[in-house]
Scaffold this active site. Structure first.
Site, PDB file in Angstrom:
ATOM      1  N   ARG A 198      16.959-133.244 -81.644  1.00 20.92           N
ATOM      2  CA  ARG A 198      15.798-133.657 -82.430  1.00 20.92           C
ATOM      3  C   ARG A 198      14.964-134.660 -81.627  1.00 20.92           C
ATOM      4  O   ARG A 198      15.514-135.568 -80.987  1.00 20.92           O
ATOM      5  CB  ARG A 198      16.222-134.333 -83.739  1.00 20.92           C
TER       6      ARG A 198
ATOM      7  N   HIS B 295      10.170-125.760 -79.920  1.00 21.89           N
ATOM      8  CA  HIS B 295      11.254-125.748 -80.915  1.00 21.89           C
ATOM      9  C   HIS B 295      11.730-124.315 -81.182  1.00 21.89           C
ATOM     10  O   HIS B 295      11.722-123.843 -82.324  1.00 21.89           O
ATOM     11  CB  HIS B 295      10.815-126.427 -82.218  1.00 21.89           C
TER      12      HIS B 295
HETATM   13  P1  NDP Z   1      27.170-131.047 -85.530  1.00 21.80           P
HETATM   14  O1  NDP Z   1      27.108-131.884 -86.737  1.00 21.80           O
HETATM   15  O2  NDP Z   1      28.164-129.941 -85.460  1.00 21.80           O
HETATM   16  O3  NDP Z   1      27.411-131.972 -84.234  1.00 21.80           O
HETATM   17  C1  NDP Z   1      26.773-133.202 -84.074  1.00 21.80           C
HETATM   18  C2  NDP Z   1      27.438-133.923 -82.920  1.00 21.80           C
HETATM   19  O4  NDP Z   1      26.765-135.174 -82.703  1.00 21.80           O
HETATM   20  C3  NDP Z   1      28.912-134.269 -83.211  1.00 21.80           C
HETATM   21  O5  NDP Z   1      29.684-134.123 -82.037  1.00 21.80           O
HETATM   22  C4  NDP Z   1      28.836-135.737 -83.621  1.00 21.80           C
HETATM   23  O6  NDP Z   1      30.006-136.483 -83.365  1.00 21.80           O
HETATM   24  C5  NDP Z   1      27.734-136.218 -82.711  1.00 21.80           C
HETATM   25  N1  NDP Z   1      27.133-137.457 -83.227  1.00 21.80           N
HETATM   26  C6  NDP Z   1      26.434-137.632 -84.383  1.00 21.80           C
HETATM   27  N2  NDP Z   1      26.099-138.926 -84.520  1.00 21.80           N
HETATM   28  C7  NDP Z   1      26.589-139.576 -83.436  1.00 21.80           C
HETATM   29  C8  NDP Z   1      26.564-140.921 -83.010  1.00 21.80           C
HETATM   30  N3  NDP Z   1      25.985-141.865 -83.729  1.00 21.80           N
HETATM   31  N4  NDP Z   1      27.193-141.227 -81.863  1.00 21.80           N
HETATM   32  C9  NDP Z   1      27.813-140.266 -81.127  1.00 21.80           C
HETATM   33  N5  NDP Z   1      27.869-138.963 -81.471  1.00 21.80           N
HETATM   34  C10 NDP Z   1      27.253-138.630 -82.612  1.00 21.80           C
HETATM   35  O7  NDP Z   1      25.686-130.486 -85.302  1.00 21.80           O
HETATM   36  P2  NDP Z   1      25.263-129.170 -84.492  1.00 21.80           P
HETATM   37  O8  NDP Z   1      25.921-129.209 -83.173  1.00 21.80           O
HETATM   38  O9  NDP Z   1      25.409-127.967 -85.338  1.00 21.80           O
HETATM   39  O10 NDP Z   1      23.688-129.432 -84.348  1.00 21.80           O
HETATM   40  C11 NDP Z   1      23.184-130.566 -83.676  1.00 21.80           C
HETATM   41  C12 NDP Z   1      21.694-130.694 -83.908  1.00 21.80           C
HETATM   42  O11 NDP Z   1      20.973-129.699 -83.189  1.00 21.80           O
HETATM   43  C13 NDP Z   1      21.239-130.468 -85.357  1.00 21.80           C
HETATM   44  O12 NDP Z   1      21.446-131.615 -86.148  1.00 21.80           O
HETATM   45  C14 NDP Z   1      19.757-130.163 -85.181  1.00 21.80           C
HETATM   46  O13 NDP Z   1      19.023-131.359 -85.260  1.00 21.80           O
HETATM   47  C15 NDP Z   1      19.671-129.602 -83.761  1.00 21.80           C
HETATM   48  N6  NDP Z   1      19.258-128.195 -83.751  1.00 21.80           N
HETATM   49  C16 NDP Z   1      18.157-127.836 -83.004  1.00 21.80           C
HETATM   50  C17 NDP Z   1      17.756-126.522 -82.944  1.00 21.80           C
HETATM   51  C18 NDP Z   1      16.635-126.089 -82.079  1.00 21.80           C
HETATM   52  O14 NDP Z   1      16.229-124.918 -82.136  1.00 21.80           O
HETATM   53  N7  NDP Z   1      16.086-126.952 -81.240  1.00 21.80           N
HETATM   54  C19 NDP Z   1      18.467-125.476 -83.703  1.00 21.80           C
HETATM   55  C20 NDP Z   1      19.606-125.964 -84.420  1.00 21.80           C
HETATM   56  C21 NDP Z   1      19.983-127.268 -84.444  1.00 21.80           C
HETATM   57  P3  NDP Z   1      31.384-136.114 -84.101  1.00 21.80           P
HETATM   58  O15 NDP Z   1      31.825-134.812 -83.466  1.00 21.80           O
HETATM   59  O16 NDP Z   1      32.259-137.233 -83.764  1.00 21.80           O
HETATM   60  O17 NDP Z   1      31.066-135.959 -85.565  1.00 21.80           O
HETATM   61  C1  OXD Z   2      17.697-126.252 -87.079  1.00 20.85           C
HETATM   62  C2  OXD Z   2      16.516-126.089 -86.242  1.00 20.85           C
HETATM   63  O1  OXD Z   2      18.006-127.376 -87.443  1.00 20.85           O
HETATM   64  O2  OXD Z   2      16.026-124.951 -86.118  1.00 20.85           O
HETATM   65  O3  OXD Z   2      18.344-125.231 -87.399  1.00 20.85           O
HETATM   66  O4  OXD Z   2      16.035-127.055 -85.641  1.00 20.85           O
END
Ligand code: NDP
Ligand code: OXD
Length: 314
Positions: A229, A277
């Site tokens: 993001r 995006h």
């Molecule tokens: P998950 O919730 O599966 O993973 C998030 C990861 O971030 C976890 O490993 C989590 O740690 C870590 N994390 C969160 N907060 C912190 C912090 N404060 N410090 C350290 N690590 C942190 O999410 P996804 O992998 O499914 O998706 C990630 C993001 O990708 C989504 O939230 C979305 O914003 C973005 N996205 C973008 C897309 C695009 O097309 N550009 C499409 C889809 C998603 P822990 O494992 O310890 O919980």
């Molecule tokens: C999602 C994205 O969050 O598309 O799935 O960014």
């Protein structure tokens, strides 16, 4: 049982048709501001809805985010207390991994240099280090970060990742928590951001953080890649660091404000690749199967999957 769809920039009618096809015994309605809905609402399917949706739609039992990210909902003061479920689906994960691997390789294999040389009809080879000499670091080792990390490790990169809680992933050096953040940054040549946007990650990746990346990599200055993001990064810092050469390159799919403003310095920053995006544009049919499957399971008494933790915000 009834479903209501509240979306912006998505085709609400197509979503309604897909849900009716999968759950013919459910009523499906589209929320439109100011237009009353009929009866109770059990499930709400939402993507960046107008905040008025949460005032006008009767309290749903479950809210589904039509994306993996939920920051678009978590920022709404009137979000119902119902469970909030997000998308986790292979059709999304594999696309994200394709984008991440492609961008890492693009910088690693100096593709921007060869692209510029081709425009000049210039035949000139440059030294090419092996992937095993390059240290990639992923911010976030969740569904998306974990899969991308495994794919990059298979190609031969030295892969590490940073998350909130500690993890074990074969072939990936895992760091967790604020206390290990600097150690993770110091060993990283190519930083890949796949963090969700939460109060803890907002503005995290700024000049101070990027300046801690490895300065002794085989490619020289570090590279920054983000498909998580835009709100987790400081875009003015990134543009300045690309211009000064403190960053060798960047690939950005997400921005604090989207679409990216026409006058953003990032468009013309040296070594900067911009995509609108689209890193993980996913298959609506697959996502509809996932949501219908969750609804069917829930109605049979099974627990919902991928429910967001309201305290951490992801
Ligand atoms: P998950 O919730 O599966 O993973 C998030 C990861 O971030 C976890 O490993 C989590 O740690 C870590 N994390 C969160 N907060 C912190 C912090 N404060 N410090 C350290 N690590 C942190 O999410 P996804 O992998 O499914 O998706 C990630 C993001 O990708 C989504 O939230 C979305 O914003 C973005 N996205 C973008 C897309 C695009 O097309 N550009 C499409 C889809 C998603 P822990 O494992 O310890 O919980
Ligand atoms: C999602 C994205 O969050 O598309 O799935 O960014």
């Amino acid at each position: 049982m009834s479903i209501v769809i509240a979306v912006t920039n998505f085709n609400a009618e197509a979503w309604a048709d897909r849900m009716k096809a999968r759950l013919p015994d459910h009523s499906v309605q589209i929320w439109r501001k100011g237009e009353p809905l009929e009866g109770e609402v059990d499930y709400m399917l939402a993507w960046k809805p107008d905040p008025a949706a949460f005032d006008e739609v009767p309290q749903p039992k479950v809210v589904f985010s039509l994306g993996a990210g939920v920051d678009h909902l978590m920022k709404m003061p009137n979000l119902p207390q119902a469970p909030l479920v997000r998308i986790v689906d292979p059709s999304l994960t594999t696309r994200m991994t394709e984008w991440v691997v492609f961008q890492v390789l693009l910088h690693h294999r100096n593709h921007l240099t060869y692209d510029a040389q081709q425009a000049e009809h210039l035949w000139k080879a440059h030294a090419q280090p092996q992937a095993s000499k390059v240290r990639v670091g992923l911010l976030g080792l969740g569904e998306l970060g974990g899969d991308a990390a495994r794919a990059l490790a298979r190609i031969g990169f030295q892969v590490a990742g940073w998350s909130r809680r500690s993890k074990v992933i074969e072939g990936v050096k895992c760091y967790a928590g604020e206390e290990r953040f600097d150690e993770f940054l110091h060993r990283t040549d190519i930083l890949v951001n796949l963090l969700p946007l939460t109060p803890d990650t907002k503005g995290l990746v700024d000049r101070a953080v990027l300046s801690k990346l490895a300065q002794n990599g085989v490619h020289g200055a570090p590279v920054y890649i983000n498909a998580g993001r835009g709100g987790t990064q400081n875009e003015a810092d990134i543009a300045e660091m690309l211009t000064s050469g403190a960053l060798r390159g960047a690939s950005l799919d997400v921005f604090e404000t989207e679409p990216l403003a026409e006058d953003s310095p990032l468009w013309d920053a040296p070594g900067c690749v911009i995509t609108p995006h689209v890193a993980a544009e996913s298959d609506p049919e697959a996502l509809s199967d996932y949501i219908a499957g969750q609804i069917r399971g829930y109605e049979q008494g099974l627990p919902l999957q991928n429910v967001v933790d309201r305290k951490t915000g992801y």
